[in-house]
Scaffold this motif. Sequence first.
Motif, mmCIF file in Angstrom:
data_model
loop_
_atom_site.group_PDB
_atom_site.id
_atom_site.type_symbol
_atom_site.label_atom_id
_atom_site.label_comp_id
_atom_site.label_asym_id
_atom_site.label_seq_id
_atom_site.Cartn_x
_atom_site.Cartn_y
_atom_site.Cartn_z
ATOM 1 N N ILE A 50 -60.788 -18.922 -16.605
ATOM 2 C CA ILE A 50 -60.276 -17.628 -16.128
ATOM 3 C C ILE A 50 -60.408 -16.629 -17.271
ATOM 4 C CG2 ILE A 50 -58.881 -18.435 -14.211
ATOM 5 C CD1 ILE A 50 -56.463 -18.441 -16.111
ATOM 6 N N THR A 64 -71.151 -17.818 -17.122
ATOM 7 C CA THR A 64 -70.179 -18.868 -16.761
ATOM 8 C C THR A 64 -69.961 -18.892 -15.250
ATOM 9 O OG1 THR A 64 -69.016 -18.527 -18.853
ATOM 10 C CG2 THR A 64 -67.814 -19.654 -17.167
ATOM 11 N N ASP A 89 -57.028 -14.400 -16.636
ATOM 12 C CA ASP A 89 -56.005 -14.905 -17.547
ATOM 13 C C ASP A 89 -55.285 -13.663 -18.071
ATOM 14 O OD1 ASP A 89 -54.608 -16.323 -19.434
ATOM 15 O OD2 ASP A 89 -56.371 -17.171 -20.440
ATOM 16 N N ALA A 279 -52.192 -20.760 -18.839
ATOM 17 C CA ALA A 279 -53.533 -20.531 -18.275
ATOM 18 C C ALA A 279 -54.170 -21.813 -17.738
ATOM 19 C CB ALA A 279 -54.430 -19.905 -19.329
ATOM 20 N N ASN A 282 -53.600 -23.039 -14.230
ATOM 21 C CA ASN A 282 -54.186 -22.305 -13.092
ATOM 22 C C ASN A 282 -55.070 -23.189 -12.217
ATOM 23 O OD1 ASN A 282 -57.257 -21.335 -12.863
ATOM 24 N ND2 ASN A 282 -56.834 -21.758 -15.018
ATOM 25 N N GLY A 309 -67.102 -22.419 -21.723
ATOM 26 C CA GLY A 309 -67.925 -22.114 -22.885
ATOM 27 C C GLY A 309 -67.509 -23.011 -24.040
ATOM 28 N N LYS A 310 -68.420 -23.179 -24.996
ATOM 29 C CA LYS A 310 -68.162 -24.129 -26.087
ATOM 30 C C LYS A 310 -66.955 -23.717 -26.941
ATOM 31 C CE LYS A 310 -71.425 -21.805 -29.172
ATOM 32 N NZ LYS A 310 -72.569 -21.890 -30.058
ATOM 33 N N ASP A 311 -66.592 -22.435 -26.912
ATOM 34 C CA ASP A 311 -65.482 -21.964 -27.744
ATOM 35 C C ASP A 311 -64.114 -22.396 -27.224
ATOM 36 O OD1 ASP A 311 -66.313 -20.212 -25.621
ATOM 37 O OD2 ASP A 311 -64.847 -18.749 -26.292
ATOM 38 N N ILE A 312 -64.071 -22.887 -25.989
ATOM 39 C CA ILE A 312 -62.751 -23.262 -25.461
ATOM 40 C C ILE A 312 -62.684 -24.761 -25.143
ATOM 41 C CG2 ILE A 312 -62.025 -20.967 -24.701
ATOM 42 C CD1 ILE A 312 -63.052 -21.544 -21.929
ATOM 43 N N HIS A 338 -70.993 -24.929 -22.002
ATOM 44 C CA HIS A 338 -72.260 -24.243 -22.249
ATOM 45 C C HIS A 338 -72.229 -23.495 -23.572
ATOM 46 C CE1 HIS A 338 -70.546 -20.317 -21.219
ATOM 47 N NE2 HIS A 338 -70.006 -20.881 -20.164
ATOM 48 N N TRP A 341 -74.514 -16.745 -25.091
ATOM 49 C CA TRP A 341 -75.562 -15.740 -25.151
ATOM 50 C C TRP A 341 -75.351 -14.936 -26.425
ATOM 51 C CZ3 TRP A 341 -79.730 -15.283 -22.098
ATOM 52 C CH2 TRP A 341 -79.717 -15.975 -20.902
ATOM 53 N N MET A 348 -72.420 -12.561 -28.640
ATOM 54 C CA MET A 348 -72.035 -11.480 -27.747
ATOM 55 C C MET A 348 -70.538 -11.591 -27.538
ATOM 56 S SD MET A 348 -73.714 -10.686 -24.085
ATOM 57 C CE MET A 348 -75.420 -10.667 -24.557
ATOM 58 N N LYS A 350 -66.810 -9.193 -26.808
ATOM 59 C CA LYS A 350 -66.258 -7.866 -26.553
ATOM 60 C C LYS A 350 -65.538 -7.315 -27.782
ATOM 61 C CE LYS A 350 -63.052 -10.475 -23.698
ATOM 62 N NZ LYS A 350 -62.771 -10.843 -22.332
HETATM 63 N N1 MSP Z 1 -58.989 -16.869 -20.988
HETATM 64 C C1 MSP Z 1 -59.711 -17.842 -21.698
HETATM 65 C C2 MSP Z 1 -60.039 -19.028 -20.822
HETATM 66 C C3 MSP Z 1 -58.852 -19.662 -20.197
HETATM 67 S S1 MSP Z 1 -59.293 -20.929 -19.090
HETATM 68 C C4 MSP Z 1 -57.876 -21.662 -18.718
HETATM 69 C C5 MSP Z 1 -60.999 -17.233 -22.231
HETATM 70 N N2 MSP Z 1 -61.395 -16.107 -21.666
HETATM 71 S S2 MSP Z 1 -62.667 -15.256 -22.111
HETATM 72 O O1 MSP Z 1 -62.690 -14.129 -21.227
HETATM 73 O O2 MSP Z 1 -62.613 -14.985 -23.494
HETATM 74 O O3 MSP Z 1 -63.909 -16.154 -21.899
HETATM 75 C C6 MSP Z 1 -64.211 -16.675 -20.641
HETATM 76 C C7 MSP Z 1 -65.468 -17.505 -20.678
HETATM 77 O O4 MSP Z 1 -66.563 -16.704 -21.065
HETATM 78 C C8 MSP Z 1 -65.418 -18.670 -21.661
HETATM 79 O O5 MSP Z 1 -65.969 -19.832 -21.073
HETATM 80 C C9 MSP Z 1 -66.296 -18.221 -22.779
HETATM 81 O O6 MSP Z 1 -66.921 -19.284 -23.427
HETATM 82 C C10 MSP Z 1 -67.306 -17.408 -22.018
HETATM 83 N N3 MSP Z 1 -68.020 -16.525 -22.913
HETATM 84 C C11 MSP Z 1 -67.500 -15.560 -23.723
HETATM 85 N N4 MSP Z 1 -68.510 -15.058 -24.472
HETATM 86 C C12 MSP Z 1 -69.666 -15.675 -24.157
HETATM 87 C C13 MSP Z 1 -70.997 -15.523 -24.528
HETATM 88 N N5 MSP Z 1 -71.380 -14.661 -25.427
HETATM 89 N N6 MSP Z 1 -71.927 -16.298 -23.898
HETATM 90 C C14 MSP Z 1 -71.592 -17.163 -22.909
HETATM 91 N N7 MSP Z 1 -70.337 -17.324 -22.537
HETATM 92 C C15 MSP Z 1 -69.340 -16.655 -23.195
HETATM 93 O O7 MSP Z 1 -61.589 -17.821 -23.120
#
Ligand code: MSP
Length: 593
Positions: A50, A64, A89, A279, A282, A309-312, A338, A341, A348, A350
Amino acid sequence: MAPLIRSFRPRSWRPQSLCSTCTYRSTRVRYQATNSTPDESKPYYVTTPIFYVNAAPHVGHLYTMVLSDVLKRWQLLKGKKAILLTGTDEHGMKIQQASAKAGSDPKPFCDKGADIFKTLAARAELSNDHFIRTTDAAHKEAVEYAWHLLNERGYIYQSKHEGWYSVSDETFYPESQVHLVLDPPTGRKIMASVETGKEVEWTSEINYHFRLSAFRDKLLAYYAENPEWITPQTKMKDVVSAVTAGLEDLSISRPSKRLTWGIRVPTDPEQTIYVWLDALINYATAAGYPWAPGEEHAGGWPADVQVIGKDILRFHCIYWPAFLMALDLPLPKRFLTHAHWTLGKQKMAKSTGNVVNPFFALDRFGTDTMRYYMIHDGGIDNDADYDNAFIIERYKKGLQGGLGNLASRITRGKGWSVRRAVERFAGDDQSKLPFGEEHDNRAAILEFGKLVRDFPQAIDGRMQALRPNLALKDLMNNIYAANAFLQAQSPWDIASKLKAGDAVPNADSAEHAERQMDYVIYLCTEVLRLSGIMLQPVMPAKAKYLLDMLGVADDRRGFVDAQLGADKDYGESRVPLGKGQLGVLFAPLTSDS
Ligand code: MSP
């Protein structure tokens, strides 16, 4: 028996009272449910993470979403009941600070953010069955319920917590995981996470802890029994080594005076529940948690694939299974993690503004093209660099030059009839082969026929292995092979010889020559039909158009139909196939392309 929760009842069985033993039993399913479906009617359940609503979506989020959607749609194609969950989230320090910065109350701020992600999901043709928001009342109930159970079972205790907290990552880091760095934009010396580079701040407070350390051995045993739990394998190894190294108990609340925006600890309003505990739940909330007895699987739990994503990874593959074990709930069956990008080879994100707006990309290239590009080029193991030039190249080579070209050559060719070829050869009866032992091209034609016969299973194998990127590349390779085969066999030569009344090599009569030509057309048409069926999860609109061009009936578009010779009834186009752009699957890209 002491009542477990005095004022709280699970959503779907309100009239009943709840006691610890019956609840405990009703949800008792062994963790090792990995490959057994507890209930055959359980839908195949796919989840996206989320999304935080603190900033606008970028193409990483789109990726994703699309990846998860393709996995869900593949199951539908295979005739299964399947559901997809996505959502937002919305709690935690990060959102609290972002809304304050925007001069807004958190709720309207979240409403706006959630709407943008909903719009993105719709714009990307996501087939999500649920869009959950962690501010939904049902979710709050589910989290409170889970908290009560964790507390009741002795997994929660209160103590002083000191450590480094990253608001951006919404996590505490141990001393060994932070270091002093120079912040590039400001030149300030800041403490930051070694892993993510995000600023951390020192906090010292009383809060609640979850006994994560108690789950080390159980988690390791689970990983050992389920070595395929995480795709790719490298991530499975990372998780195993992180847990082997040891687990510290997890802080799962913050003082409400610091963190106001979240779900209060039900028994202590002075504390707000940690956003990741909130979170992660959910995924269960959307599946109907807390469940009525007998309803544990009706909403889809346990999830069949959770895409992240690999960061979580740590949150999903260490904390989440530990929470589930503590709640005595079955674990998700698999994770697909995964890669990211990048843009200009930089992550990438925000927070840095180094992002691509997915709405612009979808408008510019179209939904199906973007879905194709995301799946084709998106990284599972390794990061992928986003580039408009790559999108244009994939469009021109794969879609226009490969698939579109094959469709056009076959369906708009003048010297043959697709319907006649289907009538002649559907059924895949080998005795119908229109050439004898002496035919010059016998080996090439037989070899190509074998490829057409085998490729759906190969693609399905890739999808079962959670490798949609490889599935798509394999599929495209078959399209390229079909174009090459068509070129080599040149059925148009036979057509023009027949028209001119000339003799055709390897054929002892005009009828025999026509059958040879039709067989080549048939095999290529079958590649198009099978590809059209299997491309539906990736490019729903284009695949539909292709199948319409071939005249495939609506009820013959499932994976069961994706077999050489399985459909005898198609071949009359359902769309006009004229000259020029009429009946063209992939028109030239406009403007600066
Ligand atoms: N809110 C948490 C997830 C909670 S799940 C119980 C979160 N949110 S996020 O908005 O930061 O990221 C959401 C998804 O987008 C994650 O799987 C994250 O890995 C993915 N990505 C964020 N940046 C990304 C890229 N640059 N490339 C591909 N996926 C990326 O983490």
